[in-house]
Motif scaffolding. Sequence first.
Motif, PDB file in Angstrom:
ATOM      1  N   ILE A  45       0.852  -1.131  -0.023  1.00  0.00           N
ATOM      2  CA  ILE A  45       0.174  -0.017  -0.066  1.00  0.00           C
ATOM      3  C   ILE A  45       0.972   1.312  -0.031  1.00  0.00           C
ATOM      4  O   ILE A  45       1.798   1.398   0.699  1.00  0.00           O
ATOM      5  CB  ILE A  45      -1.014   0.041   1.159  1.00  0.00           C
ATOM      6  CG1 ILE A  45      -1.886  -1.308   1.138  1.00  0.00           C
ATOM      7  CG2 ILE A  45      -1.685   1.305   1.180  1.00  0.00           C
ATOM      8  CD1 ILE A  45      -2.892  -1.386   2.423  1.00  0.00           C
ATOM      9  N   ALA A  46       0.866   2.063  -1.131  1.00  0.00           N
ATOM     10  CA  ALA A  46       1.464   3.405  -1.333  1.00  0.00           C
ATOM     11  C   ALA A  46       0.470   4.422  -0.820  1.00  0.00           C
ATOM     12  O   ALA A  46       1.133   5.573  -0.143  1.00  0.00           O
ATOM     13  CB  ALA A  46       2.002   3.465  -2.464  1.00  0.00           C
ATOM     14  N   LYS A  47      -0.623   4.513  -0.755  1.00  0.00           N
ATOM     15  CA  LYS A  47      -1.675   5.702  -0.433  1.00  0.00           C
ATOM     16  C   LYS A  47      -2.717   5.196  -0.014  1.00  0.00           C
ATOM     17  O   LYS A  47      -3.481   3.985  -0.676  1.00  0.00           O
ATOM     18  CB  LYS A  47      -1.690   6.551  -1.844  1.00  0.00           C
ATOM     19  CG  LYS A  47      -2.229   7.758  -1.325  1.00  0.00           C
ATOM     20  CD  LYS A  47      -2.419   8.965  -2.386  1.00  0.00           C
ATOM     21  CE  LYS A  47      -2.875  10.302  -2.150  1.00  0.00           C
ATOM     22  NZ  LYS A  47      -2.882  11.066  -3.520  1.00  0.00           N
ATOM     23  N   ILE A  48      -3.342   5.536   1.045  1.00  0.00           N
ATOM     24  CA  ILE A  48      -4.872   5.267   1.427  1.00  0.00           C
ATOM     25  C   ILE A  48      -5.765   6.270   2.076  1.00  0.00           C
ATOM     26  O   ILE A  48      -4.907   7.166   2.495  1.00  0.00           O
ATOM     27  CB  ILE A  48      -4.448   4.017   2.666  1.00  0.00           C
ATOM     28  CG1 ILE A  48      -5.755   3.497   2.747  1.00  0.00           C
ATOM     29  CG2 ILE A  48      -3.579   4.698   3.837  1.00  0.00           C
ATOM     30  CD1 ILE A  48      -5.721   2.330   3.829  1.00  0.00           C
ATOM     31  N   ASN A  49      -6.706   6.447   1.824  1.00  0.00           N
ATOM     32  CA  ASN A  49      -7.447   7.548   2.196  1.00  0.00           C
ATOM     33  C   ASN A  49      -7.912   7.318   3.695  1.00  0.00           C
ATOM     34  O   ASN A  49      -7.978   6.415   4.264  1.00  0.00           O
ATOM     35  CB  ASN A  49      -8.786   7.911   1.251  1.00  0.00           C
ATOM     36  CG  ASN A  49      -9.761   6.879   1.356  1.00  0.00           C
ATOM     37  OD1 ASN A  49      -9.728   5.928   1.815  1.00  0.00           O
ATOM     38  ND2 ASN A  49     -11.097   7.462   0.879  1.00  0.00           N
ATOM     39  N   THR A  50      -8.527   8.586   4.354  1.00  0.00           N
ATOM     40  CA  THR A  50      -9.140   8.544   5.779  1.00  0.00           C
ATOM     41  C   THR A  50     -10.092   7.686   5.900  1.00  0.00           C
ATOM     42  O   THR A  50     -10.236   6.853   6.834  1.00  0.00           O
ATOM     43  CB  THR A  50      -9.120   9.886   6.323  1.00  0.00           C
ATOM     44  OG1 THR A  50      -7.966  10.832   5.973  1.00  0.00           O
ATOM     45  CG2 THR A  50      -9.896  10.075   7.502  1.00  0.00           C
ATOM     46  N   THR A  51     -11.215   7.601   4.957  1.00  0.00           N
ATOM     47  CA  THR A  51     -12.316   6.621   4.975  1.00  0.00           C
ATOM     48  C   THR A  51     -11.915   5.370   5.402  1.00  0.00           C
ATOM     49  O   THR A  51     -12.348   4.622   6.319  1.00  0.00           O
ATOM     50  CB  THR A  51     -13.105   6.732   3.966  1.00  0.00           C
ATOM     51  OG1 THR A  51     -13.519   8.094   3.882  1.00  0.00           O
ATOM     52  CG2 THR A  51     -14.503   6.021   3.974  1.00  0.00           C
ATOM     53  N   LEU A  52     -11.016   4.679   4.583  1.00  0.00           N
ATOM     54  CA  LEU A  52     -10.670   3.223   4.509  1.00  0.00           C
ATOM     55  C   LEU A  52      -9.851   3.146   5.985  1.00  0.00           C
ATOM     56  O   LEU A  52     -10.066   2.118   6.552  1.00  0.00           O
ATOM     57  CB  LEU A  52      -9.771   2.898   3.543  1.00  0.00           C
ATOM     58  CG  LEU A  52      -9.479   1.388   3.389  1.00  0.00           C
ATOM     59  CD1 LEU A  52     -10.721   0.512   3.607  1.00  0.00           C
ATOM     60  CD2 LEU A  52      -8.691   1.181   2.021  1.00  0.00           C
ATOM     61  N   LEU A  53      -8.983   4.005   6.071  1.00  0.00           N
ATOM     62  CA  LEU A  53      -8.141   4.073   7.439  1.00  0.00           C
ATOM     63  C   LEU A  53      -9.288   3.774   8.513  1.00  0.00           C
ATOM     64  O   LEU A  53      -8.875   3.041   9.695  1.00  0.00           O
ATOM     65  CB  LEU A  53      -7.466   5.243   7.719  1.00  0.00           C
ATOM     66  CG  LEU A  53      -6.019   5.246   6.806  1.00  0.00           C
ATOM     67  CD1 LEU A  53      -5.219   6.380   7.144  1.00  0.00           C
ATOM     68  CD2 LEU A  53      -5.329   4.021   7.001  1.00  0.00           C
ATOM     69  N   GLU A  54     -10.346   4.624   8.435  1.00  0.00           N
ATOM     70  CA  GLU A  54     -11.303   4.633   9.870  1.00  0.00           C
ATOM     71  C   GLU A  54     -12.211   3.264   9.727  1.00  0.00           C
ATOM     72  O   GLU A  54     -12.387   2.933  10.827  1.00  0.00           O
ATOM     73  CB  GLU A  54     -12.392   5.820   9.605  1.00  0.00           C
ATOM     74  CG  GLU A  54     -11.758   7.356   9.909  1.00  0.00           C
ATOM     75  CD  GLU A  54     -12.559   8.243   9.661  1.00  0.00           C
ATOM     76  OE1 GLU A  54     -13.701   8.106   9.065  1.00  0.00           O
ATOM     77  OE2 GLU A  54     -12.317   9.465  10.156  1.00  0.00           O
ATOM     78  N   TRP A  55     -12.419   2.886   8.659  1.00  0.00           N
ATOM     79  CA  TRP A  55     -13.064   1.297   8.426  1.00  0.00           C
ATOM     80  C   TRP A  55     -12.089   0.521   9.220  1.00  0.00           C
ATOM     81  O   TRP A  55     -12.630  -0.451  10.049  1.00  0.00           O
ATOM     82  CB  TRP A  55     -13.247   1.016   7.072  1.00  0.00           C
ATOM     83  CG  TRP A  55     -14.487   1.965   6.369  1.00  0.00           C
ATOM     84  CD1 TRP A  55     -15.222   2.799   7.022  1.00  0.00           C
ATOM     85  CD2 TRP A  55     -14.765   1.671   4.970  1.00  0.00           C
ATOM     86  NE1 TRP A  55     -16.054   3.107   6.265  1.00  0.00           N
ATOM     87  CE2 TRP A  55     -15.789   2.547   4.769  1.00  0.00           C
ATOM     88  CE3 TRP A  55     -14.141   0.963   4.073  1.00  0.00           C
ATOM     89  CZ2 TRP A  55     -16.428   2.740   3.607  1.00  0.00           C
ATOM     90  CZ3 TRP A  55     -14.905   1.269   2.836  1.00  0.00           C
ATOM     91  CH2 TRP A  55     -16.040   1.997   2.666  1.00  0.00           C
TER      92      TRP A  55
END
Length: 425
Positions: A49-59
């Motif tokens: 994983i090189a980049k990930i958004n906040t929504t997915l991190l919260e999930w």
Amino acid sequence: MGPTDQDPGREQDVDATDVAFTALLEDSAEELYEQAPCGYMSTLMDGTIAKINTTLLEWLGLSRRQVVGRIRFSDLLTVGGKLYHETHFAPLLQMNGEASGIALDIKTADGQRMPVLVTSKVKTSDNGEPMLVRTTLFDARDRRAYETELLRGRQVAEEARLQAEADRRRLQEALAVLQQSLLPAELPTVPGLEASSYYHIASPDLLGGDFYDLFPLGADRWAFFLGDVCGKGPQAAAVTSLTRYTLRAAALHDPDPVTVLTTLNTVLHERYASGEARYCTAVFGVLSPGSDGVSVHLASGGHPSALIQRADGSAHDLPTPGGMLIGALPQAQFTPARTQLLPGDTLLLYTDGLTEARPGADRELYGDDALRAFIAAQPPAGPQALVTALTGLLTSFGDGLDDDTALLALGMPTRLPTPGSEEPT
């Protein structure tokens, strides 16, 4: 001022607006990525994983530092999801450059499973070399049943099916052995009496609660009973076992039918009074064979009345009105009845699976009247013949018979003429 004249102040305002608007667009694009209603990630070609958004991190319940550059996309998946990713998702992405609407489960930090629909697309360089994979994940918790089927690969599903079938066969074998332990292996031979029984199991996956028995009391007397425990499964089997042994023990102490059922009522009520109520219906009786016939003394608690097929071909109930469920109340009333079985007569006891069957396309209740009519239509050839006829009737019900059914028939054989004598005219 002419149309070609310029206002330096106005031009500065326009430039400032353009800059502010551009900054707003850039800020909105970043915010849209981070706070989107779906999860976004970009991974290297090896899945890191090189980049990930906040929504997915919260999930996931993870921080960006725990994820970016440290784990691969497949590390976020359940065991089944990893297998599906390796055998289906990754090869599909490699061949087609994209995979759309794939159902997977991701693992959250607290160990929960979250179903998602995954769409991935490979980004390539100008010369067509794959650079990274962009992935979108949609929350699909409301589509659990659909996703579960999609999640499984054919090989995993087949292995699970075969394992389930093997487990079911073993369970059915164990249940069959246990069911047989709750019934007599065979009926004893009673001098001057013919006896026959049958037990129909509605489902091999469930223990039934029907029971019956025939055993000696001594002094040329025999006891019999037949009944039905409320419910199915292990709890019903436990009640059945307790009921059978209580009836046997009570009969040896005092064989009076009302007394025996009263003892059973006390045992069941005291045993299950503090928990879920357990009760049954039953008929208990005593046979006293004689030279001219068999005296029958029985009592019933909440059970269908016994039926008698007479030697003349008639059929009627042996009424036991008012008998109460056994074990439901601390004090219960049980109804006694007496009759005499003459040569050619048969006493039939049965559980309500027979009369509550719903055969045929119309699914109408079979009922007591139909049973009496069926028995009256059978030739009075003794207990074995009657049970055989009823077994065929039960088979004809097909899937309209959805409850266990026990049959117990007792009768006195028709006297055969003495060799050399003449039949009466």
